[in-house]
Design an enzyme around this catalytic site. Structure first.
Site, short mmCIF file in Angstrom:
data_model
loop_
_atom_site.label_atom_id
_atom_site.label_comp_id
_atom_site.label_asym_id
_atom_site.label_seq_id
_atom_site.Cartn_x
_atom_site.Cartn_y
_atom_site.Cartn_z
N GLU A 120 -4.36 8.37 -2.01
CA GLU A 120 -3.77 8.41 -3.35
C GLU A 120 -4.47 9.31 -4.35
O GLU A 120 -4.22 9.21 -5.54
CB GLU A 120 -3.67 6.98 -3.93
CG GLU A 120 -2.73 6.10 -3.12
CD GLU A 120 -2.44 4.74 -3.75
OE1 GLU A 120 -3.23 4.29 -4.58
OE2 GLU A 120 -1.40 4.16 -3.39
N GLU A 152 3.10 2.96 2.41
CA GLU A 152 2.63 1.77 1.68
C GLU A 152 3.76 1.22 0.85
O GLU A 152 4.46 1.99 0.16
CB GLU A 152 1.49 2.12 0.71
CG GLU A 152 0.12 2.18 1.29
CD GLU A 152 -0.96 2.23 0.20
OE1 GLU A 152 -0.71 1.74 -0.92
OE2 GLU A 152 -2.02 2.77 0.48
C1 BMA Z 1 -2.41 1.10 -3.07
C2 BMA Z 1 -3.46 1.04 -2.02
C3 BMA Z 1 -4.60 0.19 -2.42
C4 BMA Z 1 -4.16 -0.99 -3.20
C5 BMA Z 1 -2.70 -1.26 -3.02
C6 BMA Z 1 -2.20 -2.41 -3.83
O1 BMA Z 1 -2.83 1.69 -4.23
O2 BMA Z 1 -3.81 2.30 -1.59
O3 BMA Z 1 -5.50 0.97 -3.14
O4 BMA Z 1 -4.92 -2.07 -2.86
O5 BMA Z 1 -1.95 -0.15 -3.36
O6 BMA Z 1 -2.33 -2.20 -5.20
#
Ligand code: BMA
Length: 943
Positions: free
Chosen positions: A489, A586
């Site tokens: 990120e 994610e």
């Molecule tokens: C993203 C991940 C983590 C974090 C998650 C939940 O930012 O890469 O850094 O724990 O979301 O917020």
């Protein structure tokens, strides 16, 4: 090869098979409990261990009286991180060691900032926990009474000092994490596990210690350090062979001025069937770099039809080859008298090709973007799985074989084929990658940089270069490792101004970004070998980010690269709220662990006070800003959250509801992503080929995005993942009042399949309407629409309410079953036409019969118990629990939709009489009622 040479190889092989498991002769281990740990301030002195760390040792010695994760201990024990600590031991070395030319102290993992002394002499300093350090100790080492001291500087103090030093030029933010993390500042200035200073799912335990092995290496000429393995089909299309390069990384002990030693490297490749597949001897002159390190490539050739390919889980088997490398003195080439064996290593690897495919989705309209998917062995693979965070906040415990094994086997059992090792943790243990190889779980390997800007001073960059090269050499032979990625990120953070980097320094930060991840990290990977794809960041636009100077206008673009998507406000049970992406790396939702796990964070004396959404403990465990409120708001969208939900009497209900919300939301988003694999909108969106939800596991008992809690219990999400990640998926959804049902196939599947649709009201097991639709599947990777029908028509035909019933008529549920033409069930799913909170349901009563066992386990746990569950009427989100007994049910969180008893299994490592297990079993269901800890409305009867 001459016949003589052949004979030599056979003799050598017989020898090496026997020698494979012998300890490396040149190592004098310094691991174990013979260490002392003390702090300069306060006079604390306890027994120390290696591998280990200060928190583990202080806890073992009783200096930290209760569990690290008990109540507020994360903050109460913070004093440990503020002190400097020394690991100290005496040792002797066996006779002969001092006679060796090379005597080196090797520390495989030092966490993190330390000075290393032997016999009072400073050998050097360390400041990167991901690097192996070697110090020349010849002339300092004695045969007896050696004293080794490793003096650690407080990581929090050192991080602040380095941040202040950096500030003199310009700040490298973030200065500190959000206050809700209860964390420490400046971790981005240290090459240390970034989450050890806290994260939005984890506590701060800024560790110190020797988290990996320590030993003396004594040898005269050379030792092996790593074995690399790269296999490619020969370039010429007509060539019917694989070219294998086994790279033997060695280190030489020759002193400056001496001519480099001549060696014979013998490589043997043994197939999964135990037969030798290829072998080769190579003579090499070992002239290393300034540190004495270097490598030799040994080429092997295998006929194509003899090679057994390694496949990701769900796509084929995972045959592994054994690679044995022996390093010997070169004497008479081709003669039977072999030189002295200096060293040997045995590792496993496999044959596969991998590409990260970025091609125009529409050649005629390049503006529609590029694909982003993995092609393994020429087959487009939909990556399904989750994100891996460290298995423990203390690095020395993160490689625990039981925990790592449970998590990886659980991933496989939930039909995952990829895990992303996220950049805020550590490069995982060898065992992790060995298991990933065996289980067919592909690994997306981040480099350890996450959610921050980083310094780029020359010492820092040198250290990163060493780190990346060492880790690449250790890990890249694993067939499971399919991509390396620069960071988590940080492109998005820079572009999105998360850390206030806009302004006059923006170009500086941008230059630093490129310097670190492209000119240093990627350059190091490329210098080591080109075989594995490299992504500079996650999320990124891939090739398009690169074209944009590694900083895309919108790193979250739906037309390029991968995506992280979080939205806690929209209704995530409605797929219309999700974004298209090429690859979802994610996305996720939070939930609370259930009481049996949370009880490890408190005790019966404090349970009432602590286990409540409004408690001080709940606030201190919830690190995501506003997280507990978000959880409550999400629950409220669909479930009957009690008004005073913050109170302790509702904790079990809140935890249960939060897990329902999380499971349903992640199911909805994952199915949306899977249905989009063949989608291509006029804008060019779709062609999705990845769904990795955030996050697989946890580091303590706290609310988080995890599907498996810290005790190893599967949350409802992980149970749901078994179905929503299955190779065949029947996926219903509603779009603008129309019911649509898609069948998605990862697995090769052609021919006719049937989708059976049953509509049930919650008051009776008798379906109110049934229909069957045929679909024709067209091989692997196909998505076929089985049904399109207005929702009102579906409901009206079944006599179901067409609006929310709010306690009037019984609501309905729609069940879907995918079968082959012989009525064998291949997949199942369900759709709730209305929110459960708007749906009237009668209260179901449960009976539990025939608890049997223990029987030998059918999953990775050692024991199985059998039980039958019967419900008086349909029941929603049925949840079984075994109290303190660790294990998992074969299904959980399901709806009971039939009168016949449901045969279930409980998989556990604990062996006990079935009757004893029965004492612990509880069951609850949604059934339109709120439930308290005593399970209102649910009877548990033994029949
Ligand atoms: C993203 C991940 C983590 C974090 C998650 C939940 O930012 O890469 O850094 O724990 O979301 O917020």
């Amino acid at each position: 090869m001459t016949w003589l040479h052949r004979l030599v190889v056979v003799v050598l092989l017989l020898g090496t098979a026997a020698a494979r498991h012998r300890p490396r002769p040149h190592q004098v281990p310094l691991d174990g409990g013979d260490w002392t740990l003390y702090s300069e301030v306060g006079g604390v002195q306890v027994a120390g261990s290696v591998p280990g760390g200060v928190y583990s040792d202080l806890r073992a010695a009783g200096q930290l009286p209760k569990d690290l994760f008990y109540r507020f201990n994360d903050e109460d024990y913070r004093w440990v991180a503020k002190a400097n600590w020394t690991y100290d031991r005496s040792f002797q070395v066996p006779r002969g060691v001092l006679a060796k030319d090379k005597q080196v102290l090797v520390l495989h993992g030092v966490d993190t900032v330390a000075e290393v002394r032997l016999n009072g002499r400073v050998l050097g300093t360390t400041d990167n926990m991901f690097v192996r350090y070697r110090f020349d100790v010849k002339g300092i080492l004695k045969d007896a009474h050696n004293r080794l001291q490793v003096r650690f500087t407080s990581p929090t103090a050192e991080a602040s000092r380095r941040a202040a030093e950096q500030d003199k030029q310009y700040p490298v933010p973030p200065a500190c994490p959000d206050a809700s993390y209860h964390g420490e500042c400046g971790v981005n200035h240290l090459r240390k596990m970034q989450a050890s200073f806290s994260w939005d799912w984890g506590p701060a335990f800024p560790s110190m210690g020797l988290w990996k092995s320590v030993h003396i290496e004594a040898y005269t000429t050379a030792v092996l350090r790593n074995v690399g393995f790269t296999a490619r089909p020969a370039a010429a299309a007509t060539a019917k062979r694989w070219d294998v390069a086994v790279r033997a990384y060695w280190e030489v002990g020759a002193r400056p001025g001496e001519s480099p030693p001549r060696a014979l490297l013998s490589v043997t490749l043994t197939g999964p069937d135990g037969k030798v597949a290829a072998s080769e001897d190579v003579a090499a002159t070992l002239s290393g770099d300034a540190e004495g390190a270097g490598f030799t490539d040994v080429a092997l050739f295998l006929p194509k039809d003899k090679v057994q390919m390694w496949w990701p889980s769900g796509y084929g088997a995972q045959p592994l080859y054994t690679v044995h490398v022996a390093l010997r003195a070169f004497t008479n080439w081709g003669q039977s008298d072999r030189g002295d064996l200096w060293d040997q290593m045995t590792v496993k690897s496999g044959f596969r090709t991998v590409e990260l495919v970025q091609e125009p989705v529409d050649e005629a309209h390049l503006a529609k973007g590029l694909t982003y998917y993995f092609r393994v062995n020429g087959v487009a693979v939909f990556a399904k799985g989750s994100n891996w965070i460290p298995a423990h906040v203390l690095p020395e415990l993160g490689g625990d074989p039981g925990v790592v094994g449970h998590l990886l086997h659980s991933a496989k059992e939930a039909n995952m084929n990829m895990l992303r090792v996220w950049g805020g943790g550590v490069y995982e243990s060898d065992l992790f990658y060995e298991l990933a190889d065996e289980l067919g779980i592909m690994v997306w390997q981040d480099l350890m940089f996450a959610c921050a800007m980083y310094p780029v001073g020359s010492a820092f960059l040198r250290s990163v270069d060493t780190e990346v090269r060492q880790q690449y050499r250790r890990l890249n032979r694993h067939p499971s490792v399919v991509v390396w990625a620069g960071n988590n990120e940080n492109e998005a953070a820079l572009r999105g101004d998360w850390y206030h980097t806009q302004g006059p320094l923006f170009e500086q930060y941008h230059r630093d970004y490129v310097k670190l991840y492209v000119d240093t990290a990627r350059a190091a990977v490329r210098a080591e070998g080109l075989a594995t794809p490299f992504a500079v960041s996650s999320p990124s636009n891939g090739a398009q980010s690169e074209a944009d100077g590694f900083l895309a206008e919108n790193p979250y673009s739906s037309l390029y690269g991968d995506d992280h998507h979080y939205d806690y406000l929209s209704d995530a049970w409605n797929p219309a709220v999700f974004h298209n992406t090429r690859f979802g790396s994610e996305y996720g939702f939070m939930s609370w662990p259930k009481r049996p796990t949370m009880m490890d964070a408190t005790d019966s004396e404090h349970a009432d006070e602590d286990l409540a959404l409004g408690s001080t403990l709940a606030a201190s465990r919830q690190h995501h800003p506003g997280g507990n409120l978000e959880i409550a708001m999400q629950i409220m969208q669909h479930l009957p959250l009690p008004q005073d939900f913050n109170k302790s009497e509702h904790f079990d209900t809140v935890a249960y509801y939060s897990q329902i919300y999380q499971a349903m939301a992640t199911k909805t988003e994952t199915e949306f992503l899977r249905r989009s694999r063949n989608l291509l909108t006029p804008l060019g969106e779709g062609r999705t080929m990845g769904a990795l939800y955030w996050q697989l596991n946890d580091v303590w008992q706290a609310p988080s995005w995890a599907g498996i809690d810290f005790s190893g219990r599967w949350k409802m999400l992980h149970h749901y993942a078994v179905d929503f990640l299955a190779p065949l998926l029947v996926s219903p959804f509603v779009n603008a009042g129309t019911l649509l049902v898609d069948v998605v196939s990862d697995a090769p599947r052609s021919g006719e399949l049937l989708v059976h649709t049953d509509v049930l009201a919650w008051d009776s097991f008798q379906p109110r309407a049934q229909s069957v639709n045929a679909v024709t599947m067209k091989g692997a990777g196909s998505t076929v629409r089985a049904l399109v029908k207005p929702m009102w028509a579906v409901l009206r035909e079944a006599g179901c309410p067409e609006n929310a019933t709010w306690g009037q008529a019984w609501g309905c549920v729609i069940l879907f079953r995918l079968t082959d033409t012989n009525n064998a069930t291949l997949a199942e799913n369900f759709l709730l036409p209305f929110s459960p909170k708007e749906t009237r349901m009668p209260t179901a009563t449960f009976q539990l019969g025939r608890v049997g066992g223990p029987f030998p386990g059918t999953q990775h746990q050692r024991w199985d118990y059998e039980l039958t569950l019967v419900a008086s009427s349909p029941a929603a989100f049925v949840w079984l629990e075994a109290g303190p007994v660790l294990g998992r049910f074969s299904r959980n969180g399901f709806h009971v939709t039939g009168a016949e008893g449901l045969e279930l299994r409980f998989h556990s490592d604990q062996e006990m009489p079935a009757d004893e297990l029965l004492q612990h079993l509880t069951v609850r269901a949604l059934n339109g009622q709120g439930f308290s800890r005593v399970q209102e409305g649910v009877e548990l009867l033994k029949i």
